[in-house]
Design an enzyme around this catalytic site. Sequence first.
Site, PDB file in Angstrom:
ATOM      1  N   ASP A   1       0.820  -1.116  -0.019  1.00  0.00           N
ATOM      2  CA  ASP A   1       0.053   0.127   0.044  1.00  0.00           C
ATOM      3  C   ASP A   1       0.860   1.243  -0.052  1.00  0.00           C
ATOM      4  O   ASP A   1       1.397   1.746   1.005  1.00  0.00           O
ATOM      5  CB  ASP A   1      -0.840   0.071   1.213  1.00  0.00           C
ATOM      6  CG  ASP A   1      -1.725   1.391   1.389  1.00  0.00           C
ATOM      7  OD1 ASP A   1      -2.418   1.664   0.128  1.00  0.00           O
ATOM      8  OD2 ASP A   1      -2.117   1.707   2.522  1.00  0.00           O
TER       9      ASP A   1
ATOM     10  N   GLU B   1      -1.223  -1.498  -4.619  1.00  0.00           N
ATOM     11  CA  GLU B   1      -2.327  -0.932  -5.007  1.00  0.00           C
ATOM     12  C   GLU B   1      -2.228   0.354  -6.123  1.00  0.00           C
ATOM     13  O   GLU B   1      -1.343   0.859  -6.208  1.00  0.00           O
ATOM     14  CB  GLU B   1      -2.947  -0.227  -3.597  1.00  0.00           C
ATOM     15  CG  GLU B   1      -4.405   0.541  -3.731  1.00  0.00           C
ATOM     16  CD  GLU B   1      -4.951   0.747  -2.313  1.00  0.00           C
ATOM     17  OE1 GLU B   1      -5.478   1.921  -2.288  1.00  0.00           O
ATOM     18  OE2 GLU B   1      -5.044   0.201  -1.511  1.00  0.00           O
TER      19      GLU B   1
ATOM     20  N   ASP C   1      -1.832   0.893   7.470  1.00  0.00           N
ATOM     21  CA  ASP C   1      -1.382   0.944   6.270  1.00  0.00           C
ATOM     22  C   ASP C   1      -0.844  -0.586   5.870  1.00  0.00           C
ATOM     23  O   ASP C   1      -0.931  -1.161   5.046  1.00  0.00           O
ATOM     24  CB  ASP C   1      -0.192   1.699   6.099  1.00  0.00           C
ATOM     25  CG  ASP C   1      -0.529   3.193   6.280  1.00  0.00           C
ATOM     26  OD1 ASP C   1      -1.168   3.778   5.269  1.00  0.00           O
ATOM     27  OD2 ASP C   1      -0.241   3.863   7.012  1.00  0.00           O
TER      28      ASP C   1
END
Length: 173
Positions: A7, A66, A138
């Site tokens: 991420d 992502e 996160d």
Amino acid sequence: MRILGIDPGSRVTGFGVIDIDGQNRSYIASGCIRTPGGELAVRIKSILRGIAEVIETYKPDVAAVEIVFVNVNPQSTLMLGQARGAAMSALVLADLPIGEYTALQVKQAVVGNGHADKDQVSQMVQRMLRLNGAPQSDAADALAVALTHAQHDSGAMKQLASQGLTIKRGRLA
């Protein structure tokens, strides 16, 4: 198969490592790469080195990242894209195959609802990986990205793809 989920963030980049064996998903590790304040170049270097260290430590077979969304603030979007580029560079230098997923795809795969909030994603990650506690935000997002790749890389998804079919918005297309 060992999957590294990422991420990306310019200040905090989350990572999550899971193992997949058939339908079994096992938590291996997760955490955050926190960049120092200051110049973007220093942050980029920190992300690149941090991801390289995670790769060296956990030796994933594949990675999933992502995809950056367009933010209201163009400067923030640009910085996020550069952080993502640093993470992708580390993966490419390690010769890892990379899957890329939007936040909507991740939420749909993990929660079943593309509009789920961060708490719902974190709770489902905790359940799916049978964790005793919730990972840092996160890191939970990175684990969700890895779980999404595991779902998309399953035999059923490959079989659909071989027939020219995909799943869009939860429906066969």
